[in-house]
Design a protein around this motif. Structure first.
Motif, mmCIF file in Angstrom:
data_model
loop_
_atom_site.group_PDB
_atom_site.id
_atom_site.type_symbol
_atom_site.label_atom_id
_atom_site.label_comp_id
_atom_site.label_asym_id
_atom_site.label_seq_id
_atom_site.Cartn_x
_atom_site.Cartn_y
_atom_site.Cartn_z
ATOM 1 N N SER A 100 1.008 -1.480 -0.048
ATOM 2 C CA SER A 100 -0.114 -0.523 -0.387
ATOM 3 C C SER A 100 1.215 1.429 -0.201
ATOM 4 O O SER A 100 0.451 2.188 -0.644
ATOM 5 N N GLY A 134 0.346 3.786 -2.515
ATOM 6 C CA GLY A 134 -0.446 5.592 -1.463
ATOM 7 C C GLY A 134 1.272 6.349 -2.285
ATOM 8 O O GLY A 134 1.077 7.255 -2.375
ATOM 9 N N LEU A 141 -3.369 5.371 2.578
ATOM 10 C CA LEU A 141 -2.660 4.108 2.207
ATOM 11 C C LEU A 141 -1.485 5.382 2.912
ATOM 12 O O LEU A 141 -0.147 3.166 2.839
ATOM 13 N N ASP A 160 -0.843 4.374 6.456
ATOM 14 C CA ASP A 160 -1.127 2.485 7.319
ATOM 15 C C ASP A 160 0.719 1.988 6.630
ATOM 16 O O ASP A 160 1.119 1.167 7.777
ATOM 17 N N ALA A 161 1.294 2.246 5.355
ATOM 18 C CA ALA A 161 2.900 1.733 5.028
ATOM 19 C C ALA A 161 3.449 2.475 5.637
ATOM 20 O O ALA A 161 4.670 1.088 6.995
#
Ligand SMILES: Nc1ncnc2c1ncn2[C@@H]1O[C@H](COP(=O)(O)OP(=O)(O)O)[C@@H](O)[C@H]1O
Ligand SMILES: [Mg+2]
Lengths: 279, 260
Positions: free
Chosen positions: A12, A16, A261, A264-265
């Motif tokens: 992700s 992202g 994204l 999150d990464a």
């Protein structure tokens, strides 16, 4: 550089990161004037022109090129988001670190104030501030920063409380390090990971809040463009000229998706339990 | 001649009412340059609180010295009562005149910095060294505690070194300004036995090289005979026995462990 590599190794993070990088390039191009047309120029004969080879995303009611306006709109939204998140981060670091460090009444006062701010829905609080100060770009920046400061304060204070009691802080004291040195080198640097994640996620919210404020007519003022303002202008022409709505709406959606994204990464990458990946 | 360190009738308490919550009840001892005092006692007997009172780090843990004196002879020859000294003076004395090492070398170093950075910090602070000079001094400091390949190790982060190595780094940092007094609070407790012996040998050697006084805290009475010139046995915040190791009934009662 290792961080960039880790981001692109993360599924992700790759998506992202690419989205955010593309948006940045578009924003910079918009800012330096590398747009297909002048975003403020009104092509009277081509009003409400559907997307075509000349006007990639069509034109609006005044005959302005939507693609060009979208580019400077993204730039405008990014400037407001980045500035407000930067301000919120700095305020959050100062408030959170000092609250954790000095404790007692100072901590109590700051954290209760933050609780009160958090109790309001973000957009409502921003509206309140703008109503008092008056609309405009820099008012939105301040309002959004104000709204997100409590979150940064909490993100900093929690880990700072536990860092403060860590032995390396005591050890630093045994060789006479100053308070400023301990706060900046030992505490703040250990907070970089949670802060990075929070900044990325906050950028997504700030983008949305800015769009909301501009949509309500309280953010960016015409004839400038911002994503929210473009949506607002497209509202009444939705059936006649759907391209006016579709492109800015997608721009907001994908932008937010990109930041989320990426956030999150970063959370995965900077997590101390998977630290091996970075260090 | 005055002692390097002379603690008398020291009382330390915690919390809002430190007199009511007293944990150290009237400790006293003296230490001369080049001497080693071992403070032994069971866990919770007040060894750490006593040690942390000497450089007044106890203030930061919510503790307060409620009585007694801690007279310390500075390098300049002046004697200062650390129990009453203002924080500003204490900050200048910490590191420069009094060094300290803790039980857990793993957690005493900041995980985000290379060890060289952390050693150099002390040189920047007390000697005003900058950049390259500070790093050069850090290499010397690491070599002094017998860390091989010091220049390369400088760039290591704490998680890349073993516990014994990290304790050497801590000792190097604590000794970077040639303090007149080193306080070691259970410096070998977290290490395994062979490494423990190496660290003890290192401390003895370093002490011989300078005329530094050493306060060595341990709950392992077996270590005392090998390292200490005098012993203080603590229990419940009081000194229950004091003297030379071989005259101390508690020490005599157990077999001496060869540590070297
Ligand atoms: N920060 C603190 N707050 C309150 N009590 C403490 C604190 N630190 C130590 N104490 C108390 O002081 C006593 C002595 O502790 P300590 O000196 O750490 O023992 P040890 O001999 O194992 O080093 C213990 O009863 C402990 O509960
Ligand atoms: Mg202890």
């Amino acid at each position: 550089m290792t961080l960039l590599r880790s981001i692109f190794a993360h599924p992700s993070g790759r998506i992202g990161g690419t989205i955010v990088a593309l948006y940045l390039i578009i924003a910079i191009m918009g800012l330096v004037g590398l747009t297909p047309h002048d975003p403020l120029m009104q092509f009277r004969i081509d009003r409400l022109h559907a997307p075509s080879a000349t006007y990639w995303m069509g034109t609006d009611l005044l005959g302005r090129d939507v693609a060009s306006r979208l580019m400077i709109g993204i730039a405008q939204s990014f400037i407001v988001s980045f500035a407000s998140v930067a301000l919120a981060t700095v305020l959050g670091i100062v408030l959170g670190l000092t609250a954790a460090w000095f404790g007692s009444y100072w901590d109590g006062t700051i954290m209760r104030a933050m609780d009160v701010l958090l109790a309001f829905p973000a957009i409502l609080l921003a509206l309140l501030i703008i109503t008092i100060v008056g609309p405009g770009t820099w008012t939105s920046v301040m309002a959004i920063a104000f709204v997100y400061t409590p979150i940064f304060t909490r993100v900093v204070r929690g880990p700072a409380l536990s860092l403060k009691t860590r032995e390396f802080v005591d050890a630093a004291r045994t060789f006479g390090s100053s308070r400023t040195y301990i706060l900046s080198r030992h505490m703040l640097l250990n907070l970089v990971a949670p802060l990075t994640v929070q900044v990325t996620l906050a950028l997504a919210w700030a983008l949305l809040t800015e769009a909301g404020l501009s949509f309500l007519g309280l953010g960016t003022q015409p004839p400038q463009a911002s994503l929210g303002l473009m949506l607002s202008e497209a509202r009444n022409l939705m059936e006649m000229a759907p391209w006016l709505l579709v492109f800015p709406a997608f721009a907001i959606m994908i932008g937010i998706l990109g930041f989320n994204l990426l956030g999150d990464a970063l959370r995965d990458i900077l997590d101390p339990r998977s630290r091996g990946a970075v260090a | 001649m005055s002692h390097l360190l002379s603690v008398s009738d020291l009382h330390v308490g915690f919390g809002k009412d430190p007199v009511a919550n007293e944990v150290v009840h009237g400790i006293g001892f003296t230490l001369d340059p080049g001497e080693t005092l071992a403070i032994v006692g069971e866990s919770g007997s007040g060894k750490s609180v006593t040690a942390l009172s000497v450089n007044r780090l106890v203030d930061f843990g919510g503790g307060k010295i409620t009585g007694g004196r801690i007279d310390f002879t500075l390098g300049s020859g002046a004697v200062i009562d650390l129990a009453a000294a203002p924080e500003k003076e204490l900050a200048a004395i910490r590191g420069r005149e009094i060094g300290m090492i803790f039980q857990e070398p793993m957690t005493s170093l900041n995980p985000v910095h290379a060890i060289g950075e952390q050693i150099a910090e002390s040189f920047r602070l007390h000697h005003g060294l900058t950049g390259k000079q500070a790093m050069r001094a850090a290499i010397d400091a690491l070599e002094r505690v017998r860390i091989p390949d010091a220049a390369r190790r400088l760039k290591y982060h704490p998680h890349q070194l073993s516990g014994g190595m990290l304790q050497r780094v801590m000792i190097a940092t604590a000794l970077s300004c040639n303090p007149r007094l080193l306080i070691a609070d259970e410096p070998t407790t977290a290490l395994d036995v062979t490494v423990q012996a190496q660290i003890l040998a290192l401390l003895s050697e370093l002490k011989r090289e300078s005329e530094m006084g050493l306060v060595f805290i341990t709950h392992d009475i077996g270590l005392v005979a090998g390292i200490a010139d005098k012993v203080m046995v603590m229990q419940n915040g009081k000194a229950v026995e004091q003297g030379r190791p071989m005259r101390c009934s508690m020490i005599r009662s157990i077999p001496i462990r060869s540590i070297f």
